[in-house]
Design a protein around this motif. Structure first.
Motif, PDB file in Angstrom:
ATOM      1  N   LYS A  69       0.811  -1.216   0.000  1.00  0.00           N
ATOM      2  CA  LYS A  69       0.000   0.000   0.000  1.00  0.00           C
ATOM      3  C   LYS A  69       0.846   1.268   0.000  1.00  0.00           C
ATOM      4  O   LYS A  69       0.457   2.280  -0.587  1.00  0.00           O
ATOM      5  N   PHE A  70       1.993   1.214   0.665  1.00  0.00           N
ATOM      6  CA  PHE A  70       2.755   2.444   0.890  1.00  0.00           C
ATOM      7  C   PHE A  70       4.138   2.446   0.236  1.00  0.00           C
ATOM      8  O   PHE A  70       4.846   3.446   0.319  1.00  0.00           O
ATOM      9  N   GLY A  71       4.522   1.343  -0.404  1.00  0.00           N
ATOM     10  CA  GLY A  71       5.838   1.302  -1.018  1.00  0.00           C
ATOM     11  C   GLY A  71       6.931   1.515   0.024  1.00  0.00           C
ATOM     12  O   GLY A  71       6.816   1.071   1.170  1.00  0.00           O
ATOM     13  N   PRO A  72       8.001   2.217  -0.340  1.00  0.00           N
ATOM     14  CA  PRO A  72       9.120   2.422   0.597  1.00  0.00           C
ATOM     15  C   PRO A  72       8.760   3.259   1.821  1.00  0.00           C
ATOM     16  O   PRO A  72       9.461   3.206   2.830  1.00  0.00           O
ATOM     17  N   PHE A  73       7.667   4.047   1.750  1.00  0.00           N
ATOM     18  CA  PHE A  73       7.245   4.831   2.915  1.00  0.00           C
ATOM     19  C   PHE A  73       6.964   3.914   4.109  1.00  0.00           C
ATOM     20  O   PHE A  73       7.127   4.315   5.263  1.00  0.00           O
ATOM     21  N   ALA A  74       6.522   2.689   3.830  1.00  0.00           N
ATOM     22  CA  ALA A  74       6.137   1.770   4.904  1.00  0.00           C
ATOM     23  C   ALA A  74       7.284   1.475   5.858  1.00  0.00           C
ATOM     24  O   ALA A  74       7.066   1.207   7.043  1.00  0.00           O
ATOM     25  N   ASP A  75       8.514   1.527   5.350  1.00  0.00           N
ATOM     26  CA  ASP A  75       9.665   1.138   6.165  1.00  0.00           C
ATOM     27  C   ASP A  75       9.986   2.125   7.275  1.00  0.00           C
ATOM     28  O   ASP A  75      10.826   1.829   8.143  1.00  0.00           O
ATOM     29  N   ARG A  76       9.332   3.295   7.287  1.00  0.00           N
ATOM     30  CA  ARG A  76       9.546   4.260   8.371  1.00  0.00           C
ATOM     31  C   ARG A  76       8.241   4.644   9.048  1.00  0.00           C
ATOM     32  O   ARG A  76       8.185   5.607   9.798  1.00  0.00           O
ATOM     33  N   MET A  77       7.183   3.881   8.782  1.00  0.00           N
ATOM     34  CA  MET A  77       5.894   4.142   9.400  1.00  0.00           C
ATOM     35  C   MET A  77       5.628   3.112  10.492  1.00  0.00           C
ATOM     36  O   MET A  77       6.307   2.089  10.583  1.00  0.00           O
ATOM     37  N   VAL A  78       4.630   3.389  11.322  1.00  0.00           N
ATOM     38  CA  VAL A  78       4.179   2.410  12.304  1.00  0.00           C
ATOM     39  C   VAL A  78       2.702   2.122  12.056  1.00  0.00           C
ATOM     40  O   VAL A  78       1.961   2.978  11.565  1.00  0.00           O
ATOM     41  N   PHE A  79       2.302   0.911  12.403  1.00  0.00           N
ATOM     42  CA  PHE A  79       0.960   0.452  12.061  1.00  0.00           C
ATOM     43  C   PHE A  79       0.328  -0.301  13.224  1.00  0.00           C
ATOM     44  O   PHE A  79       1.021  -0.838  14.093  1.00  0.00           O
ATOM     45  N   THR A  80      -1.000  -0.330  13.204  1.00  0.00           N
ATOM     46  CA  THR A  80      -1.759  -1.280  14.002  1.00  0.00           C
ATOM     47  C   THR A  80      -2.386  -2.248  12.999  1.00  0.00           C
ATOM     48  O   THR A  80      -2.603  -1.873  11.836  1.00  0.00           O
ATOM     49  N   PRO A  81      -2.680  -3.480  13.397  1.00  0.00           N
ATOM     50  CA  PRO A  81      -3.270  -4.425  12.430  1.00  0.00           C
ATOM     51  C   PRO A  81      -4.550  -3.902  11.795  1.00  0.00           C
ATOM     52  O   PRO A  81      -4.716  -3.951  10.574  1.00  0.00           O
ATOM     53  N   ALA A  82      -5.467  -3.376  12.622  1.00  0.00           N
ATOM     54  CA  ALA A  82      -6.729  -2.866  12.078  1.00  0.00           C
ATOM     55  C   ALA A  82      -6.493  -1.616  11.243  1.00  0.00           C
ATOM     56  O   ALA A  82      -7.134  -1.417  10.203  1.00  0.00           O
ATOM     57  N   GLY A  83      -5.565  -0.767  11.673  1.00  0.00           N
ATOM     58  CA  GLY A  83      -5.271   0.454  10.927  1.00  0.00           C
ATOM     59  C   GLY A  83      -4.713   0.160   9.551  1.00  0.00           C
ATOM     60  O   GLY A  83      -5.088   0.812   8.566  1.00  0.00           O
ATOM     61  N   LEU A  84      -3.835  -0.825   9.455  1.00  0.00           N
ATOM     62  CA  LEU A  84      -3.273  -1.197   8.159  1.00  0.00           C
ATOM     63  C   LEU A  84      -4.333  -1.818   7.270  1.00  0.00           C
ATOM     64  O   LEU A  84      -4.379  -1.563   6.064  1.00  0.00           O
ATOM     65  N   GLU A  85      -5.194  -2.626   7.870  1.00  0.00           N
ATOM     66  CA  GLU A  85      -6.240  -3.308   7.094  1.00  0.00           C
ATOM     67  C   GLU A  85      -7.118  -2.302   6.366  1.00  0.00           C
ATOM     68  O   GLU A  85      -7.474  -2.485   5.206  1.00  0.00           O
ATOM     69  N   SER A 115      -4.254  11.656   5.394  1.00  0.00           N
ATOM     70  CA  SER A 115      -3.671  12.902   5.895  1.00  0.00           C
ATOM     71  C   SER A 115      -2.282  13.113   5.319  1.00  0.00           C
ATOM     72  O   SER A 115      -1.888  14.242   4.992  1.00  0.00           O
ATOM     73  N   LEU A 116      -1.539  12.028   5.178  1.00  0.00           N
ATOM     74  CA  LEU A 116      -0.204  12.108   4.585  1.00  0.00           C
ATOM     75  C   LEU A 116      -0.290  12.657   3.158  1.00  0.00           C
ATOM     76  O   LEU A 116       0.495  13.540   2.770  1.00  0.00           O
ATOM     77  N   ALA A 117      -1.243  12.141   2.385  1.00  0.00           N
ATOM     78  CA  ALA A 117      -1.399  12.609   1.003  1.00  0.00           C
ATOM     79  C   ALA A 117      -1.882  14.051   0.959  1.00  0.00           C
ATOM     80  O   ALA A 117      -1.424  14.845   0.130  1.00  0.00           O
ATOM     81  N   LEU A 118      -2.804  14.415   1.848  1.00  0.00           N
ATOM     82  CA  LEU A 118      -3.305  15.792   1.885  1.00  0.00           C
ATOM     83  C   LEU A 118      -2.184  16.766   2.255  1.00  0.00           C
ATOM     84  O   LEU A 118      -2.054  17.838   1.660  1.00  0.00           O
ATOM     85  N   ALA A 119      -1.362  16.386   3.244  1.00  0.00           N
ATOM     86  CA  ALA A 119      -0.244  17.246   3.639  1.00  0.00           C
ATOM     87  C   ALA A 119       0.800  17.335   2.536  1.00  0.00           C
ATOM     88  O   ALA A 119       1.403  18.395   2.321  1.00  0.00           O
ATOM     89  N   SER A 120       1.007  16.245   1.817  1.00  0.00           N
ATOM     90  CA  SER A 120       1.964  16.253   0.703  1.00  0.00           C
ATOM     91  C   SER A 120       1.503  17.187  -0.410  1.00  0.00           C
ATOM     92  O   SER A 120       2.325  17.701  -1.175  1.00  0.00           O
TER      93      SER A 120
END
Length: 416
Positions: free
Chosen positions: A72-88, A122-127
């Motif tokens: 879903k997030f490509g390389p951005f995922a490697d510096r993000m944090v997730f919860t199982p439900a949040g990622l789903e 929010s990440l996309a909106l801020a970008s």
């Protein structure tokens, strides 16, 4: 049980946010936890290095989530944090970018992301250089969103109830209502729009206030649940229907009531209609219906969900083979990114005994089965048809199971 699961997630996140935890997490390549076996080996390796058991558990589980999040997030995922439900439930980054474009094109400057989850939209909106306030009621998820949005100075996270958040000064609102419940056994879907958090009626109330409102709904949204004063767009990515987005006010495009956006390797293709849903058009004879011809097509799921088969037939020159079934047919091949095409090799009545004889005679060892309008489970039928095939059964075949009127057919095809 849901509270226990939330408490466990909070405890793990707290461990990761210590200097030791954060350094260890970011030193791990998520690929090292990409499979269950790899995750187990990583767990053993980190314990062998002397790291505390609780920390190792938290790091390995977060690395697993990061690995899964790469789709879903490509390389951005490697510096993000997730919860199982949040990622789903999190929006894919490419799709979140399309959401943000709606707001920028409408001239919206300040957006409230109500129920922001881990912060993907929010990440996309801020970008897109919009001022965004991400509102999340769950404290653990809000903490994850805060970490994920730290690189964007125009993004702020608020731990609050989306339904009571003060929208004074905001000209746009984005919502991604929670459509899952979580317990110790995992997550499960909710299908009633009024059971979402917040419910669809709350979304409509925001639009009635004159705000520019967009909301992400599940792709199974019933047509009769779609409000009358919005544009609804179903989106498919590489054949997977991911959402039905509702757009109100200036975010809705003039002259478009419903749309299907198909995103694949070739790019993006959209089919639209200015009119409301009409499920009985084919039954009234307003849509062409004919016999199974030389080619048969399976429309993309977004086209089917949006009720745009009639529009697709206009562009392809095809006809339905049954007014209640989404398959359509043509005499000559038609290239379209909106449907999968198959060349018809043979049309047979659906009889399991005869199909088993055909599989044996043709030495078929690999069988792909598609179906619409028939109460058949392809996986179970495949086992029945391939049972007892010999070692020389190495040929491949594809069957489309469907009905035309009261007759059931097994159509042998090959993908175009």
């Amino acid at each position: 049980m849901a509270n226990q699961s939330s408490e466990a997630a909070a405890s793990q996140l707290a461990i990761l946010l210590t200097p030791q935890g954060w350094d260890l997490l970011n030193s791990v390549d998520p690929s090292a936890a990409g499979t269950k076996e790899a995750a187990l080996n990583l767990n053993l390796s980190l314990r062998k290095d002397g790291h505390p058991v609780e920390l190792v558990t938290a790091v390995v589980q977060q690395a697993q989530l990061r690995s899964k999040a790469r789709t879903k997030f490509g390389p951005f995922a490697d510096r993000m944090v997730f919860t199982p439900a949040g990622l789903e439930q999190a929006t894919r980054l490419k799709l979140a970018g399309l959401h943000a474009q709606r707001f920028t094109r409408a001239g919206i400057k300040k957006v409230a992301d109500l129920g922001c989850g881990i912060g993907a939209d929010s990440l996309a909106l801020a970008s897109a250089e919009l001022e965004v306030t991400a509102v999340e009621m769950d404290e653990t998820t809000a903490a994850a969103a805060t970490l994920n949005l730290m690189p964007w100075p125009t993004a702020t996270v608020v731990n609050a109830d989306a339904t009571t958040f003060d929208l004074t000064g905001f000209d746009g609102v984005w919502l991604d209502p929670a459509r899952r419940t979580t317990d110790t056994s995992g997550t499960s879907r909710i299908f009633d729009p009024e059971a979402f958090s917040p419910p669809l009626s709350f979304v409509e109330s925001l639009a009635d206030r004159g705000l520019a409102v967009g909301v992400k709904m599940g792709p199974g949204l019933p047509h009769d649940a779609v409000p009358a004063n919005c544009e609804v767009q179903w989106v498919s990515i590489n054949g997977d229907v991911t959402e039905a987005a509702l757009w109100f006010g200036p975010l809705a495009r003039p002259g478009i009531r419903r749309a299907a956006l198909i995103i694949a390797a070739h790019g993006a293709t959209e089919l639209t209609s200015p009119v409301d849903f009409d499920p009985d058009a084919a039954l009234r004879g307003d849509v062409p219906v004919g016999e199974i011809d030389s080619y048969i097509y399976e429309p993309d799921g977004a086209v089917i969900r949006a009720g745009l088969i009639d529009e697709l037939l206009k562009t392809s020159g095809g006809h339905l083979i049954d007014p209640r079934i989404a398959y359509f047919s043509t005499a000559e091949p038609v290239e379209t990114p909106l449907a999968k095409a198959y060349k018809v090799l043979a049309v047979r009545p659906y009889h399991v005994k005869n199909l088993r004889a055909w599989v044996k005679a043709e030495k078929i060892g690999v069988l792909d089965i598609k179906k619409r309008g028939m109460d058949v489970t392809p996986e179970e039928l495949r086992k029945i048809l391939l049972a007892g095939t010999g070692r020389d059964a190495k040929n491949k075949a594809t069957l489309i199971l469907t009905r035309v009127g009261d007759q059931r057919y097994a159509i042998e095809v090959e993908p175009v």
